[in-house]
Scaffold this active site. Structure first.
Site, PDB file in Angstrom:
ATOM      1  CB  ILE A 145      43.225   9.311   6.047  1.00  0.00           C
ATOM      2  CG1 ILE A 145      42.568   8.549   4.883  1.00  0.00           C
ATOM      3  CG2 ILE A 145      43.082   8.519   7.342  1.00  0.00           C
ATOM      4  CD1 ILE A 145      41.066   8.355   5.030  1.00  0.00           C
ATOM      5  CE1 TYR A 146      48.185  15.408  10.235  1.00  0.00           C
ATOM      6  CE2 TYR A 146      47.287  17.028   8.715  1.00  0.00           C
ATOM      7  CZ  TYR A 146      48.012  16.728   9.850  1.00  0.00           C
ATOM      8  OH  TYR A 146      48.554  17.742  10.599  1.00  0.00           O
ATOM      9  CG  ASN A 147      42.830  17.206   5.634  1.00  0.00           C
ATOM     10  OD1 ASN A 147      42.806  17.197   4.407  1.00  0.00           O
ATOM     11  ND2 ASN A 147      43.683  17.958   6.297  1.00  0.00           N
TER      12      ASN A 147
END
Length: 274
Positions: A145-147
């Protein structure tokens, strides 16, 4: 003398960059999350101005930018630095955590960028630099999700560069590798584990990330100098990789994409009308 607006100057790369910019004699307006942090930053240097601003409260961003433009001076350089890491597999990440990740990393950055653009466009000058990550070019298991939020910033930066180049506004996406900051420590949000099937894959990744925290090879002070060099240079890159690890990951991704494209080229071109 330039005026730099840097979001998130309390720690990490934002703090190192603010210190380096102030040391060279430029003004810095830094966003912080508390009145105590604001006072500490403002008192740290005659050319430092701290403002308390939560970039997820998007209605507060335009008036904050207007105040800076009127009371400090025109913003020459915007550094979109504020953000945080979210650790967890995609299946296990709650929708609330995923939405908050995008609210801070993507929509907060978008709000600052949109608020600054009218002033830069009017003056036909400015430089917008957004700290994405090598994780905005290549994904890693356990931080998907960060990516995704950083991939979104990459797309935003690339499109923006094409939209505003005619106005004299420069755009750069900054893609650091592993730097010695709190990103993997205090600044990392770690999602709750709920699916044992991921233990074999994910547990060693989490343990290794915790073990590396504070021991990463990248020097934030040197990264700050590299960013300043880009701002002061005659020609800016759209993509600024920082760190040998970032360069290695990026080159490996390019090689893998080339191989994959070539492998499936026949299938790819088979879809056109005859």
């Amino acid at each position: 003398m330039k005026t730099w607006l840097i979001s998130g100057v309390s720690s990490g790369l934002g703090k190192a960059l603010a210190e380096a910019v102030l040391a060279k004699g430029d003004r810095v307006v830094g966003t912080l999350r508390s009145a105590e942090q604001q006072k500490s930053f403002t008192d740290s240097h005659p050319l430092a101005t701290g403002i308390v601003l939560d970039i997820t409260h998007r209605e507060l961003v335009p008036p904050a930018i207007m105040t800076i433009e009127e009371e400090v001076g025109p913003i020459d350089v915007l550094i979109n630095n504020a953000g945080y890491g979210l650790e967890g597999t995609i299946e296990e990440t709650t929708m609330a955590d995923a939405r908050h990740q995008f609210e801070v990393n993507f929509f907060g950055t978008l709000a600052l960028t949109q608020a600054v653009l009218p002033y830069m466009r009017s003056s036909r000058a400015g430089h917008i630099l957004t700290v994405t990550s090598i994780g905005g070019l290549i994904s890693f298991p356990g931080v998907g999700i960060y990516n995704a939020s950083k991939f979104a910033l990459e797309g935003l930066s690339e499109a923006l560069s094409k939209e505003v180049s005619g106005f004299g506004i420069r755009v750069t996406a900054i893609e650091p590798g592993m730097f010695c900051t709190d990103w993997a420590g205090r600044s990392m949000t770690r999602g709750k584990r709920t699916v044992p099937d991921y233990d074999e894959l994910f547990n060693p990744i989490r343990e290794a990330r915790l073990a590396r925290s504070g021991k990463q090879p990248g020097d934030p002070a040197k990264a700050a100098l590299a960013i300043i060099a880009v701002v002061e240079g005659d020609e800016e890159p759209l993509h600024l990789l920082l760190g040998t690890d970032a360069l290695g990951f990026a080159r490996a991704k390019l090689d893998a994409l080339t191989i994959e494209f070539q492998r499936f080229e026949k299938l790819t071109v088979s879809t056109n009308y005859d």
